[in-house]
Design an enzyme around this catalytic site. Sequence first.
Site, mmCIF file in Angstrom:
data_model
loop_
_atom_site.group_PDB
_atom_site.id
_atom_site.type_symbol
_atom_site.label_atom_id
_atom_site.label_comp_id
_atom_site.label_asym_id
_atom_site.label_seq_id
_atom_site.Cartn_x
_atom_site.Cartn_y
_atom_site.Cartn_z
ATOM 1 N N ASP A 188 31.710 -6.015 -30.878
ATOM 2 C CA ASP A 188 32.107 -6.645 -32.038
ATOM 3 C C ASP A 188 30.907 -7.718 -32.136
ATOM 4 O O ASP A 188 30.697 -8.578 -31.281
ATOM 5 C CB ASP A 188 33.095 -7.602 -31.873
ATOM 6 N N ASP A 231 45.617 1.431 -36.781
ATOM 7 C CA ASP A 231 46.063 0.219 -36.054
ATOM 8 C C ASP A 231 47.395 0.581 -35.648
ATOM 9 O O ASP A 231 48.493 0.686 -36.534
ATOM 10 C CB ASP A 231 46.092 -0.824 -36.705
#
Lengths: 252, 227
Positions: free
Chosen positions: A131, A12
């Site tokens: 997702d 990230d």
Amino acid sequence: MGLAKRIIPCLDVNAGRVVKGINFVSLQDAGDPVEIARRYDEEGADELTFLDITASSDNRGLILDIIESVAKEIFIPLTVGGGVRSPDDVRRLLNVGADKISINTSAILNPNLVAEASSRFGSQCIVVAIDAKKVGNHWEVFTHGGRNSTGLDAVEWAKKMVNLGAGELLLTSMDRDGTKIGFDIALTKLISEAVEVPIIASGGVGNLQHLVDGVLLGGADAVLAASIFHYGEFTIREAKEYMTNNNVEIRL
Amino acid sequence: MMKKLKVKPHQLRGRFNLNLFDQFMIAIIDYGMGNLKSVHNAFKFIAPQIESVVTSDPMIISKAERVVFPGQGAMPDCIRELDNRGLREIVIESAMNKPFLGICIGLQMLFDKSEEGDVKGLGILEGSVNRFKSSKNLKIPHMGWNEVHQNAPHPVWKNIAANERFYFVHSYYVQELDASIKTGSAYYGNSFTAAIAYKNIFAVQFHPEKSAESGLQLLKNFISWAL
């Protein structure tokens, strides 16, 4: 022996720095993306995924600098996702050395982006991130970290994305993400069997058996994990040895 | 159980004999298809003192000592863009007379024809390109690290272990060809052409620029390859 299943650590990135806790004791600077990428490469990562979580648009361009620096030294496939909204965003990332671009929310807002980007740059470089979360007896596509449902059926959505030109799907279970209880095997298997393209399983990895299960039970072609590698619980090499010993074909 | 200890990539950051490579140039042919940055980065990394250029100028390509012919996307688009830039002739000429490295679609285009868009290739080599047959256990594209069996010895395989893994991403492969030029093969549903060698041509279906140390070694071998 044939094609190996891939292990992909996910980094990230916020405002030019890798932010999810990195626990490589010997690193000079734990947030430096190039150093972290080099370490994962040396440990045997099969690809690297960078997720740009930068909120401020002022800092958006920094991901380009990062990918450019990493691509000069690390010669394994690099995938970048987060904030990709247009074919020009895709082009800019490819031009600095990204190999694959992952599109998530923008594909929902504008499915045609997937078609445009894959016809311009080739479907080999377009990954669609999905997702998904279980609602009743099926899975729906969610946005905003699993808070907002789109009402779309995950299997139908996966098929649609592949038809529009996605060359790979990154499938994250929002029910499992962060739980460390393992991938959602039923979801992974369902999507993997529904489409022709490779599937990367993500969300829920807490131990090395989970990686094996994702491949052998879920039918995933690749497994993505963040925290088990970042926090030094396991090295990529340990993961690979474990998977090899459990009959998963791996690049050692 | 570990197979072997591997060389770390930056140990491959090579130093060649400078005199030998004085005024030596590598041309990476740019015809607007796909990302050539990685290929260029890899050459700069292994041989920083050797000039490598990404170019669509036939004059520069004709002066280069080594020519690299990459390709990404769909073969019909690649052939069209190559012709739009007037590069067909120089590609054929280079493939006939100097060390020439084809990568991915850059390998496929050397052959007569492809099932992809039913398009004609450059016809430098006899053979045809076909799609993998998909099935439940065979995802397409063939994407990831697969073992490459070396069918025949070649200077470009130097210091690369038997059955070393390289990174592939493709849906088509050269199916019919003269078996004597198949210098590398891999298995995906069936055995397929992973590399070919013919005179001054060496071409690979995988991406050496994305295949970590083994890929860098291959590119190094290509630079050092003396015909």
